[in-house]
Scaffold this active site. Sequence first.
Site, PDB file in Angstrom:
ATOM      1  N   ASP A   1      47.723  45.010  40.424  1.00  0.00           N
ATOM      2  CA  ASP A   1      46.904  43.801  40.247  1.00  0.00           C
ATOM      3  C   ASP A   1      47.083  43.194  40.758  1.00  0.00           C
ATOM      4  O   ASP A   1      48.275  42.904  41.907  1.00  0.00           O
ATOM      5  CB  ASP A   1      47.519  43.708  38.230  1.00  0.00           C
ATOM      6  CG  ASP A   1      45.896  42.801  37.930  1.00  0.00           C
ATOM      7  OD1 ASP A   1      45.483  42.274  38.749  1.00  0.00           O
ATOM      8  OD2 ASP A   1      45.920  43.272  36.492  1.00  0.00           O
TER       9      ASP A   1
ATOM     10  N   ASP B   1      36.881  40.431  36.447  1.00  0.00           N
ATOM     11  CA  ASP B   1      37.001  41.621  35.423  1.00  0.00           C
ATOM     12  C   ASP B   1      35.443  41.542  34.938  1.00  0.00           C
ATOM     13  O   ASP B   1      35.272  40.808  35.039  1.00  0.00           O
ATOM     14  CB  ASP B   1      38.156  40.808  34.087  1.00  0.00           C
ATOM     15  CG  ASP B   1      39.448  41.380  34.796  1.00  0.00           C
ATOM     16  OD1 ASP B   1      40.101  40.521  33.824  1.00  0.00           O
ATOM     17  OD2 ASP B   1      39.331  41.735  35.231  1.00  0.00           O
TER      18      ASP B   1
END
Length: 677
Positions: A176, A235
């Site tokens: 991430d 996202d």
Amino acid sequence: MRHLHTRTTRKARRSAVGALAAALLCAAGLAVPKAAAAPVAPALDDGLARTPPMGFNNWNSTHCRAEFDEAMVKGIADIFVDKGLKDAGYEYVNLDDCWALPSRDANGQLVPDPVRFPGGIKALADYVHAKGLKLGIYTSAGTKTCNSAGFPGALGHEYSDAQQFADWGVDYLKYDNCNNQGVDARLRYTTMRDALRAASRKTGRPIVYSICEWGENKPWEWASDVGQLWRTTGDISDNWGSMLSILKRNLPLAPYAGPGRWNDPDMLEVGNGGMTDTEYRSHFSMWAIMAAPLLIGSDLRSASEETFEILGNREVIAVDQDPLGRQGAVISSEGGRRVVAKEMRDGSRAVALFNESGTARRITTTADAVGLPAADGYTLRDLWQHRSLNTAGTISATVPAHGTVLLRAWADPKWAQHPPAVELGLEGSPMVEAGRTATLTSTVTDLGRTTARRVSVTLTGPEGWTVRATSPTTSPALPTGRTLRTEWAVTAPEGTPTGSYDVVLRATHHSPTGARVDSALPLTASVVATPPSGTSRLGDLPWLSAANGWGPVERGTSNGESAAGDGRPITVGGVVYDDGLGVHAQSTVEYYTGGACETVTADVGVDDEEDAGGTVTFEIWTDDTRAASTGLLTNAMPAQPITADVTGAQVVRLVVTDGGDGIDSDHGDWAGARVSC
């Protein structure tokens, strides 16, 4: 990106210059530069991810809640085997954030949470491997991961963490982008690539590398020799607007995808409950034709049979997993109707007819347009209906609202062994005023090379409605290109509430050899009422449909968070408004005006609850025509007036788009919205 609703934090980490440049281009009506068609750098020569990875990740269904634990992960592995998902191609069972303790041990090593994973990660990997599956894990290219609890990231610990992962038997790493301390993205992600390679050399265990830096630094331009897949967007959320926004950003990147290098538009939401089954089939179809990784994001332990049917559709999966490795390209796009085609290794084409609008639309293309050679006839395989038909070259369907027809087409010397394809349609928009009879016209058109015989059609509505044919419903034969048109008198009983109701158009036809084909087109009829004379607040009127990029459309308040009714007073540039609509891009709210209204007005802007970021454009559409647009608006701007002449329009649509840079922080207000009739 960490999958919390971090609307402001993600944009705060973006390059302000890059985001503003893209925004200004959009505002000026210029195209943001798209992917070049030039060959990209070769993928890593390691044999990994030659087709897009398939598997599971827990985050979309559990986030960091307690149900994410060892029992869940083992249960998913069991279901992969028991439900046939492993045989369909699903391979990776991946852990997301919150699997570790917040602190490293005295030796600087990561420590699995003993409550969540009492057996440790190595034992869990052994369990998953024993099922013939693989295990994935998560960390961040920063000092901490994205979760607010502050779990340790891998920045400065790349080699030791990679070795731990390899020693545990990990097969996949999602890396991430939070708390990255401003370190150059290429450097951060390349360091972990080198660490994974070093660990793999010691253990002999290759690890698929998923770069999750949200597309901020255009990884499609540089990461093909770093990892096997890279996130292209922020996202995803479990709603139509979010999925649509991500789809639109990922589609232009087709030239960068190929075996071992995949554009990743984030995980699947299929089965999480925020979309309809029609929308989930569209989600799955479009991810497949984009050659996207297929990572299930729902808890399969409680999934419906419909969810398993969608996720387990092997014909759709075969489109995603085709060894040629092409990402589907947009052939045409107009008015929310897209045709996307993907070249397959056997010479066929996968073709998606995608309808983003809130009403059924006819979407059409040809065999030539999608790249097929000239031929006497073609076979069309419907990948959701699981049947083959022949066509003379037209590829067409009336596609339900938010639906996708996914086909596979090829030039076929044996086309005549299949029945002819027919297209069902309904001319006009099915809108009915309660107590009054509306006339609808259905169509059945032969698209095939052969004649459709013994054709019949029916239209059914809700219980209590009157649906009566006023012209013929049968035809003994329909040659190629001919259409059976049938008029229907449709009446909703007096007092039927405004809203959407299901109607279904069905047809039956036979091939020249007598094979019977049954077709159905699910549609939505809207019971409508013309707004009252005078000026009305749009926040008080019923809408035909409403789609939103985050949470529901709110009446009289801002968008707020994801729950209904959690908005705040509408406030733009410090000015508070006592009515209007609070939305989040991508958003569309449709109203029936029945040709009786003249003007729509509002003050529009990004709500002050977004204290940073937010780039949106407000548009007013009359039927299929854009009547007004603000151009790009940002969080720093005061409310802007917008006015549209809607004279004669049957339907008015209020549209908010994301400004071309994703939907983070994009809370838009239609403050004081009014319609004059």
